[in-house]
Design an enzyme around this catalytic site. Sequence first.
Site, PDB file in Angstrom:
ATOM      1  N   GLU A  93       0.843  -1.191   0.000  1.00  0.00           N
ATOM      2  CA  GLU A  93       0.000   0.000   0.000  1.00  0.00           C
ATOM      3  C   GLU A  93       0.878   1.242   0.000  1.00  0.00           C
ATOM      4  O   GLU A  93       1.987   1.226   0.534  1.00  0.00           O
ATOM      5  CB  GLU A  93      -0.901  -0.009   1.241  1.00  0.00           C
ATOM      6  CG  GLU A  93      -1.880  -1.181   1.211  1.00  0.00           C
ATOM      7  CD  GLU A  93      -2.684  -1.373   2.496  1.00  0.00           C
ATOM      8  OE1 GLU A  93      -3.714  -2.033   2.423  1.00  0.00           O
ATOM      9  OE2 GLU A  93      -2.286  -0.878   3.555  1.00  0.00           O
ATOM     10  N   CYS A 106       3.598   8.633   0.829  1.00  0.00           N
ATOM     11  CA  CYS A 106       4.150   7.715   1.830  1.00  0.00           C
ATOM     12  C   CYS A 106       4.241   6.357   1.139  1.00  0.00           C
ATOM     13  O   CYS A 106       3.228   5.797   0.737  1.00  0.00           O
ATOM     14  CB  CYS A 106       3.217   7.679   3.026  1.00  0.00           C
ATOM     15  SG  CYS A 106       3.703   6.441   4.244  1.00  0.00           S
ATOM     16  N   CYS A 113       6.836  -6.975   6.767  1.00  0.00           N
ATOM     17  CA  CYS A 113       7.978  -6.421   7.503  1.00  0.00           C
ATOM     18  C   CYS A 113       8.556  -7.515   8.394  1.00  0.00           C
ATOM     19  O   CYS A 113       7.814  -8.325   8.949  1.00  0.00           O
ATOM     20  CB  CYS A 113       7.533  -5.232   8.351  1.00  0.00           C
ATOM     21  SG  CYS A 113       8.911  -4.342   9.103  1.00  0.00           S
ATOM     22  N   CYS A 117       7.559  -4.490  15.825  1.00  0.00           N
ATOM     23  CA  CYS A 117       7.040  -3.420  16.680  1.00  0.00           C
ATOM     24  C   CYS A 117       5.598  -3.791  17.082  1.00  0.00           C
ATOM     25  O   CYS A 117       4.748  -4.015  16.211  1.00  0.00           O
ATOM     26  CB  CYS A 117       7.046  -2.090  15.935  1.00  0.00           C
ATOM     27  SG  CYS A 117       8.670  -1.685  15.261  1.00  0.00           S
ATOM     28  N   CYS A 120       2.442  -1.828  15.609  1.00  0.00           N
ATOM     29  CA  CYS A 120       2.332  -1.578  14.167  1.00  0.00           C
ATOM     30  C   CYS A 120       1.633  -2.739  13.458  1.00  0.00           C
ATOM     31  O   CYS A 120       2.009  -3.902  13.626  1.00  0.00           O
ATOM     32  CB  CYS A 120       3.730  -1.378  13.577  1.00  0.00           C
ATOM     33  SG  CYS A 120       3.699  -1.111  11.788  1.00  0.00           S
ATOM     34  N   GLY A 164       7.202  -1.890   5.755  1.00  0.00           N
ATOM     35  CA  GLY A 164       8.575  -2.383   5.670  1.00  0.00           C
ATOM     36  C   GLY A 164       9.607  -1.490   6.323  1.00  0.00           C
ATOM     37  O   GLY A 164       9.312  -0.371   6.749  1.00  0.00           O
ATOM     38  N   GLU A 165      10.811  -2.023   6.402  1.00  0.00           N
ATOM     39  CA  GLU A 165      11.935  -1.298   6.979  1.00  0.00           C
ATOM     40  C   GLU A 165      12.894  -0.952   5.833  1.00  0.00           C
ATOM     41  O   GLU A 165      13.598  -1.824   5.311  1.00  0.00           O
ATOM     42  CB  GLU A 165      12.630  -2.174   8.041  1.00  0.00           C
ATOM     43  CG  GLU A 165      13.967  -1.669   8.515  1.00  0.00           C
ATOM     44  CD  GLU A 165      13.971  -0.201   8.949  1.00  0.00           C
ATOM     45  OE1 GLU A 165      13.089   0.215   9.723  1.00  0.00           O
ATOM     46  OE2 GLU A 165      14.868   0.530   8.493  1.00  0.00           O
ATOM     47  N   SER A 196      12.605   6.733   6.798  1.00  0.00           N
ATOM     48  CA  SER A 196      12.344   6.496   8.216  1.00  0.00           C
ATOM     49  C   SER A 196      12.786   5.084   8.586  1.00  0.00           C
ATOM     50  O   SER A 196      12.390   4.114   7.945  1.00  0.00           O
ATOM     51  CB  SER A 196      10.842   6.655   8.472  1.00  0.00           C
ATOM     52  OG  SER A 196      10.538   6.289   9.796  1.00  0.00           O
ATOM     53  N   SER A 219      12.577   6.058  14.276  1.00  0.00           N
ATOM     54  CA  SER A 219      11.420   5.803  15.135  1.00  0.00           C
ATOM     55  C   SER A 219      11.937   5.446  16.515  1.00  0.00           C
ATOM     56  O   SER A 219      12.327   4.310  16.758  1.00  0.00           O
ATOM     57  CB  SER A 219      10.601   4.652  14.548  1.00  0.00           C
ATOM     58  OG  SER A 219      10.227   4.985  13.233  1.00  0.00           O
ATOM     59  N   HIS A 221      10.527   6.399  19.932  1.00  0.00           N
ATOM     60  CA  HIS A 221       9.431   6.001  20.833  1.00  0.00           C
ATOM     61  C   HIS A 221       9.812   5.845  22.299  1.00  0.00           C
ATOM     62  O   HIS A 221       8.946   5.898  23.164  1.00  0.00           O
ATOM     63  CB  HIS A 221       8.732   4.720  20.351  1.00  0.00           C
ATOM     64  CG  HIS A 221       8.182   4.836  18.969  1.00  0.00           C
ATOM     65  ND1 HIS A 221       7.365   5.861  18.571  1.00  0.00           N
ATOM     66  CD2 HIS A 221       8.347   4.052  17.866  1.00  0.00           C
ATOM     67  CE1 HIS A 221       7.038   5.714  17.304  1.00  0.00           C
ATOM     68  NE2 HIS A 221       7.638   4.638  16.849  1.00  0.00           N
ATOM     69  N   ASN A 295      -2.225   5.573  16.043  1.00  0.00           N
ATOM     70  CA  ASN A 295      -3.362   5.088  15.275  1.00  0.00           C
ATOM     71  C   ASN A 295      -3.671   3.696  15.765  1.00  0.00           C
ATOM     72  O   ASN A 295      -2.847   2.800  15.622  1.00  0.00           O
ATOM     73  CB  ASN A 295      -3.013   5.076  13.790  1.00  0.00           C
ATOM     74  CG  ASN A 295      -2.571   6.451  13.338  1.00  0.00           C
ATOM     75  OD1 ASN A 295      -3.294   7.426  13.517  1.00  0.00           O
ATOM     76  ND2 ASN A 295      -1.368   6.544  12.813  1.00  0.00           N
ATOM     77  N   CYS A 338      -0.090   6.092   9.683  1.00  0.00           N
ATOM     78  CA  CYS A 338       1.134   5.390  10.108  1.00  0.00           C
ATOM     79  C   CYS A 338       0.804   4.136  10.883  1.00  0.00           C
ATOM     80  O   CYS A 338       0.023   4.174  11.830  1.00  0.00           O
ATOM     81  CB  CYS A 338       1.938   6.249  11.067  1.00  0.00           C
ATOM     82  SG  CYS A 338       2.930   7.476  10.313  1.00  0.00           S
TER      83      CYS A 338
END
Length: 346
Positions: A93, A106, A113, A117, A120, A164-165, A196, A219, A221, A295, A338
Amino acid sequence: MSSKTDIRSLTKEQLRDFFVKNGDKSFRGNQVYEWLWSKSAHTFEDMTNLSLETRKMLVEHFVINHIVVDNFQRSKDGTVKNVVTLHDGLIVESVLIPTNSRTTACVSSQVGCSLDCLFCATARLKKMRNLNPDEIFDQVSAINDESLKTYNHKLSNIVFMGMGEPLMNYNNILLAIDKITSPEGLGMSPRRITVSTSGIPKMIRKLADDEVKFNLAVSLHSGIEEVRNKIMPFSKAFPLTELKESLEYWYSKTESRVTYEYVVWKGINDNREAIDALVAFCKNVPCKVNLIEYNSIDEPDFVQATDMAIDDYISVLEMNDIIVNVRRSRGKDIDAACGQLANKTI
Ligand code: SAH
């Protein structure tokens, strides 16, 4: 899947050679290259200034594995989510995020992935494969076309914050960015591109060594090792001191400010100790903090902190002269925000 070569894996030189070997002029290679990249042709039939014979020859040798933007959903706030089908049927997506002054794309870098996390949705999908440079480029190009059509202006920014990373698909994202920034691709400035990462020190050092010109977001956090390890378990392999050292190295080579992405959750990091740890981490290199809204992905342990907790973060960060922005979610109603990208539409 076709066994023919994807023509877009060829460099311009290779395309020129192909035509010479097949009794044509090398210049033909330039023409085709322009069709593929500047004009984003999806088929050989689209290449209308080539003879029918040339087009037939291309069909015999090559395929164009263009992505197909199957279906899109539009949010109340104008955000558009593209469901992108790849040549082997897998799906990713990407999201178009419009504001008054700009359009941001984005994009995804992997199918699924490999990281874990806990907050996510993409982490719940197992990693199927890396996207190739063309598939990354195509997502950007599709959003650029949509932006032109809907808003009458080109895409202005790109963030690698989809599925993904990106740093686990290092070579391909760099090749895609080369194409996005080259005049023969989309001619975008690398300053308008942000990659990111969840924070992989070795790869951050590699970015620095490669002297990339795009922006880096991490990221974070949490600035507290145990908390970060709990919510992002893979990070046990990457202690915060290693992350810090890689960012110092990044800054020493690029002089580019790092952005930290940070969500504040109830009972996890909505306390003074967490704020102080973030402030301390921010002292390592010039940076700014984006406080991003959580989210919900239906994980009972993760609940957005109160506005008061966010205000505490803002005031302490500002007191310490750290730039802080609050990023409101976009596209929540269509699961395009996100961390929500999880191919729910299929
Ligand atoms: N793997 C990369 C890029 C994809 S995630 C990375 O970790 O940076 C893009 C951003 O969304 C990251 O900052 C990530 O921490 C954040 N994110 C993930 N899930 C989220 C959620 N449910 N709500 C808000 N942000 C989320």
